[in-house]
Structure formats: structure tokens, C-alpha cells
Design an enzyme around this catalytic site. Structure first.
Site, PDB file in Angstrom:
ATOM      1  N   ARG A 138     -31.280 -16.352  11.268  1.00  0.00           N
ATOM      2  CA  ARG A 138     -30.084 -15.649  11.748  1.00  0.00           C
ATOM      3  C   ARG A 138     -29.654 -14.539  10.774  1.00  0.00           C
ATOM      4  O   ARG A 138     -29.596 -14.743   9.569  1.00  0.00           O
ATOM      5  CB  ARG A 138     -28.932 -16.659  11.925  1.00  0.00           C
ATOM      6  CG  ARG A 138     -27.588 -15.986  12.181  1.00  0.00           C
ATOM      7  CD  ARG A 138     -26.563 -16.917  12.740  1.00  0.00           C
ATOM      8  NE  ARG A 138     -26.134 -17.952  11.805  1.00  0.00           N
ATOM      9  CZ  ARG A 138     -25.253 -18.898  12.107  1.00  0.00           C
ATOM     10  NH1 ARG A 138     -24.736 -18.959  13.316  1.00  0.00           N
ATOM     11  NH2 ARG A 138     -24.916 -19.787  11.218  1.00  0.00           N
ATOM     12  N   ARG A 164     -24.361 -28.999   6.435  1.00  0.00           N
ATOM     13  CA  ARG A 164     -23.601 -28.692   7.663  1.00  0.00           C
ATOM     14  C   ARG A 164     -23.944 -29.657   8.788  1.00  0.00           C
ATOM     15  O   ARG A 164     -23.063 -30.077   9.532  1.00  0.00           O
ATOM     16  CB  ARG A 164     -23.875 -27.248   8.098  1.00  0.00           C
ATOM     17  CG  ARG A 164     -23.169 -26.253   7.208  1.00  0.00           C
ATOM     18  CD  ARG A 164     -23.757 -24.884   7.336  1.00  0.00           C
ATOM     19  NE  ARG A 164     -23.396 -24.238   8.580  1.00  0.00           N
ATOM     20  CZ  ARG A 164     -24.038 -23.191   9.079  1.00  0.00           C
ATOM     21  NH1 ARG A 164     -25.089 -22.722   8.468  1.00  0.00           N
ATOM     22  NH2 ARG A 164     -23.624 -22.638  10.195  1.00  0.00           N
ATOM     23  N   ARG A 177     -26.032 -15.236   6.090  1.00  0.00           N
ATOM     24  CA  ARG A 177     -24.895 -16.020   5.607  1.00  0.00           C
ATOM     25  C   ARG A 177     -25.360 -16.981   4.517  1.00  0.00           C
ATOM     26  O   ARG A 177     -26.401 -17.615   4.675  1.00  0.00           O
ATOM     27  CB  ARG A 177     -24.279 -16.800   6.775  1.00  0.00           C
ATOM     28  CG  ARG A 177     -23.465 -15.924   7.691  1.00  0.00           C
ATOM     29  CD  ARG A 177     -23.061 -16.615   8.960  1.00  0.00           C
ATOM     30  NE  ARG A 177     -22.672 -18.013   8.824  1.00  0.00           N
ATOM     31  CZ  ARG A 177     -22.193 -18.747   9.818  1.00  0.00           C
ATOM     32  NH1 ARG A 177     -22.038 -18.211  11.012  1.00  0.00           N
ATOM     33  NH2 ARG A 177     -21.863 -19.999   9.630  1.00  0.00           N
ATOM     34  N   ARG A 214     -13.028 -28.852  14.511  1.00  0.00           N
ATOM     35  CA  ARG A 214     -14.192 -29.541  13.939  1.00  0.00           C
ATOM     36  C   ARG A 214     -13.861 -30.927  13.421  1.00  0.00           C
ATOM     37  O   ARG A 214     -14.751 -31.633  12.937  1.00  0.00           O
ATOM     38  CB  ARG A 214     -14.757 -28.733  12.780  1.00  0.00           C
ATOM     39  CG  ARG A 214     -15.366 -27.455  13.282  1.00  0.00           C
ATOM     40  CD  ARG A 214     -16.310 -26.886  12.289  1.00  0.00           C
ATOM     41  NE  ARG A 214     -16.714 -25.574  12.737  1.00  0.00           N
ATOM     42  CZ  ARG A 214     -17.632 -24.844  12.143  1.00  0.00           C
ATOM     43  NH1 ARG A 214     -18.231 -25.298  11.083  1.00  0.00           N
ATOM     44  NH2 ARG A 214     -17.946 -23.661  12.610  1.00  0.00           N
ATOM     45  N   LYS A 250     -22.974 -20.729  19.729  1.00  0.00           N
ATOM     46  CA  LYS A 250     -21.544 -20.568  20.032  1.00  0.00           C
ATOM     47  C   LYS A 250     -21.089 -19.117  19.824  1.00  0.00           C
ATOM     48  O   LYS A 250     -20.470 -18.529  20.700  1.00  0.00           O
ATOM     49  CB  LYS A 250     -20.691 -21.507  19.143  1.00  0.00           C
ATOM     50  CG  LYS A 250     -21.046 -22.978  19.281  1.00  0.00           C
ATOM     51  CD  LYS A 250     -20.145 -23.844  18.423  1.00  0.00           C
ATOM     52  CE  LYS A 250     -20.312 -23.633  16.931  1.00  0.00           C
ATOM     53  NZ  LYS A 250     -21.623 -24.052  16.371  1.00  0.00           N
TER      54      LYS A 250
HETATM   55  P1  ADP Z   1     -23.470 -20.872  16.192  1.00  0.00           P
HETATM   56  O1  ADP Z   1     -22.325 -19.912  16.323  1.00  0.00           O
HETATM   57  O2  ADP Z   1     -23.402 -22.005  17.176  1.00  0.00           O
HETATM   58  O3  ADP Z   1     -23.731 -21.343  14.790  1.00  0.00           O
HETATM   59  P2  ADP Z   1     -25.121 -18.523  16.768  1.00  0.00           P
HETATM   60  O4  ADP Z   1     -24.536 -17.967  18.032  1.00  0.00           O
HETATM   61  O5  ADP Z   1     -24.842 -17.802  15.494  1.00  0.00           O
HETATM   62  O6  ADP Z   1     -24.800 -20.092  16.642  1.00  0.00           O
HETATM   63  O7  ADP Z   1     -26.704 -18.589  17.004  1.00  0.00           O
HETATM   64  C1  ADP Z   1     -27.581 -18.974  15.956  1.00  0.00           C
HETATM   65  C2  ADP Z   1     -28.841 -18.065  15.956  1.00  0.00           C
HETATM   66  O8  ADP Z   1     -29.599 -18.301  17.117  1.00  0.00           O
HETATM   67  C3  ADP Z   1     -28.528 -16.585  15.985  1.00  0.00           C
HETATM   68  O9  ADP Z   1     -29.547 -15.886  15.278  1.00  0.00           O
HETATM   69  C4  ADP Z   1     -28.552 -16.224  17.454  1.00  0.00           C
HETATM   70  O10 ADP Z   1     -28.832 -14.869  17.666  1.00  0.00           O
HETATM   71  C5  ADP Z   1     -29.660 -17.137  17.941  1.00  0.00           C
HETATM   72  N1  ADP Z   1     -29.448 -17.617  19.289  1.00  0.00           N
HETATM   73  C6  ADP Z   1     -28.278 -17.935  19.874  1.00  0.00           C
HETATM   74  N2  ADP Z   1     -28.475 -18.396  21.126  1.00  0.00           N
HETATM   75  C7  ADP Z   1     -29.821 -18.366  21.326  1.00  0.00           C
HETATM   76  C8  ADP Z   1     -30.674 -18.703  22.424  1.00  0.00           C
HETATM   77  N3  ADP Z   1     -30.186 -19.181  23.587  1.00  0.00           N
HETATM   78  N4  ADP Z   1     -32.003 -18.555  22.253  1.00  0.00           N
HETATM   79  C9  ADP Z   1     -32.513 -18.079  21.094  1.00  0.00           C
HETATM   80  N5  ADP Z   1     -31.766 -17.740  20.037  1.00  0.00           N
HETATM   81  C10 ADP Z   1     -30.439 -17.871  20.127  1.00  0.00           C
END
Ligand code: ADP
Ligand code: ZN
Length: 230
Positions: free
Chosen positions: A126, A170, A159, A87, A13
Site C-alpha cells: 500500500r 495491528r 505508512r 475500534r 475501508k
Molecule cells: P483499510 O482502510 O481497510 O486499511 P485500504 O483501503 O487502505 O484498507 O486498502 C489496503 C490496500 O489494498 C490499498 O493499497 C488499496 O489500494 C488496496 N485495495 C483496497 N481494496 C482492494 C481490492 N478490492 N482489491 C485489491 N486491492 C485493494
């Protein structure tokens, strides 16, 4: 245009919200990120939510809605992307009411679907920019990244709620309190499902195609009105 990005933790997201924001000049409302900044600044609100969030639980609806309304009032009449909210069903209903009072509405809820194994893999690797919250994946060439591509900051960190125990909480909370919203939005015809397993670029292309389709539809119905007016 007002969009909601929907999905479990790690679905992508935050990543997609920032890409859409850059391209469509929408304002981002990411309540999690706003609260993480409050925690960093050690404000009374930050201190109040710090432990709840570190455990992977949700702060109260009142807190989330207050943060949402304050941010919405700052963006005036611009379109918004909601990342990480609503949420709970209560939040969803209150957010719909707030938009209605302002003469706006949610145009689409974009659900990113990703298998649980993949979610865990992504969250465990992440890293986020400490200034703007932009997430970066493990396989990103960090050694070569000198600054965040969004805000230029050079500090990145993990985080606390990405630690395994908080991640388990979560998922549980998401399944119990957030997943039921899918049905609520599907009934309103707002739900758009996107396969979030693909690469960041591919997911983004699918979202762009969807937004393009929606804009075409809006333009078409716009024509219909003008034809009636004549
Ligand atoms: P959310 O906001 O839904 O919790 P994030 O955007 O922070 O998710 O993404 C979670 C992790 O996965 C991050 O490290 C991000 O860079 C990585 N990520 C996001 N989308 C993809 C994707 N399509 N393929 C691989 N890694 C991704
Ligand atoms: Zn940044």
C-alpha cells in the site's frame, strides 16, 4: 445516512469510503487519517500519538472520541461515513450515544471480509497520498500517476504502520479489541457483510447495491407513514 466501514487493516475501508463519499456526498470521518495529518504537522496531539500508531497500537479511546466529536461538529447535519472507528466496545457505545444526542443513528455497519494472506499482501504494497490519505495498491500504474486523483497532491509514501512488525501488532489488536464489535452490531441488525476479496470496482458495486436496497426500504417505510397520516 450514517455508515460505518468495518474490517481488519487492509480490508479496503479507506478505498471504499472515498468512493462512497464521492457518490453520496457524505462526510468522511477517518480518525486514523486525521491523526496522521496531526503527526505530519507535529502538533501536540500528533506528537502524543506518533509512536503508538507507528507500532500498530490504538491511541486511547479518549483521544479517538475527542477527534470524532470535533469532526462531527464540523459536518453539521450531513450524513457521515466512519472509516476506522469504532475500534473498541467503549468507542462503539460512546459513538452511539453521541449520535443519539444529536437525533441521529448508525444506519448500517458494512463489514469487508478478506483472507489474512490477502490483507498482508495488500498492506505490504500500500502507498498513500500524503495530503489526503487516499490509498493506492502496488499494481496501480504509479509511474503514470502524476497526481492523486482525489486531491491533486504529488507526494505518496508508505505508512510506518504498514511495516511487517506493526502489521502483526495491528492484526492482534484488531482480533482482540475490534472483532468483538461484529457481534454487538449483528445483534442490533446493523451488520451487512460484503466480500472484500473482489476487485475494488466489484466491491464498490456490491456496496452500492446494498445502499440502494436500504434507500428503497427507507422510502417504503416513508410511504407507510404518510398513508397512516391520511
Ligand atoms: P483499510 O482502510 O481497510 O486499511 P485500504 O483501503 O487502505 O484498507 O486498502 C489496503 C490496500 O489494498 C490499498 O493499497 C488499496 O489500494 C488496496 N485495495 C483496497 N481494496 C482492494 C481490492 N478490492 N482489491 C485489491 N486491492 C485493494
Ligand atoms: Zn490525495
Amino acid at each position: 445516512m450514517n455508515l460505518v466501514l468495518f474490517g481488519p487493516p487492509g480490508a479496503g475501508k479507506g478505498t471504499q469510503a472515498r468512493l462512497i463519499q464521492d457518490r453520496h456526498h457524505l462526510e468522511l470521518i477517518a480518525t486514523g487519517e486525521i491523526l496522521r495529518q496531526e503527526i505530519k504537522k507535529k502538533t501536540p496531539l500528533g506528537l502524543q500519538v506518533e509512536h503508538i500508531m507507528a507500532e500498530g497500537k490504538y491511541p486511547s479511546d479518549d483521544i479517538i472520541l475527542a477527534v470524532f466529536k470535533k469532526r462531527l461538529s464540523q459536518v453539521k447535519d450531513k450524513g457521515v461515513i466512519l472509516d476506522g472507528l469504532p475500534r473498541t466496545m467503549n468507542q462503539a457505545k460512546k459513538i452511539a450515544e453521541t449520535f443519539k444526542e444529536l437525533g441521529h443513528e448508525i444506519d448500517a455497519v458494512i463489514q469487508l471480509t478478506v483472507d489474512e494472506d490477502k490483507l498482508i499482501e495488500r498492506l505490504s504494497s500500500r502507498v498513500t497520498c500524503e495530503e489526503c490519505g487516499r490509498p493506492y495498491p502496488k499494481d496501480f500504474p504509479f509511474q503514470r500517476v502524476e497526481a492523486c486523483s482525489k486531491c491533486g497532491s504529488r507526494s505518496f509514501s508508505r505508512r510506518p504502520d504498514d511495516e511487517p512488525e506493526a502489521v502483526r501488532t495491528r492484526f492482534k489488536v484488531y482480533n482482540e479489541q475490534t472483532k468483538p464489535l461484529l457481534n454487538y452490531y449483528a445483534k442490533q441488525g446493523l451488520l451487512k457483510v460484503i466480500n472484500g476479496m473482489k476487485s475494488i470496482e466489484e466491491v464498490n458495486q456490491e456496496i452500492e447495491a446494498l445502499l440502494e436496497e436500504m434507500q428503497v426500504l427507507t422510502r417504503k417505510s416513508g410511504c407507510l407513514y404518510s398513508a397512516q397520516d391520511i
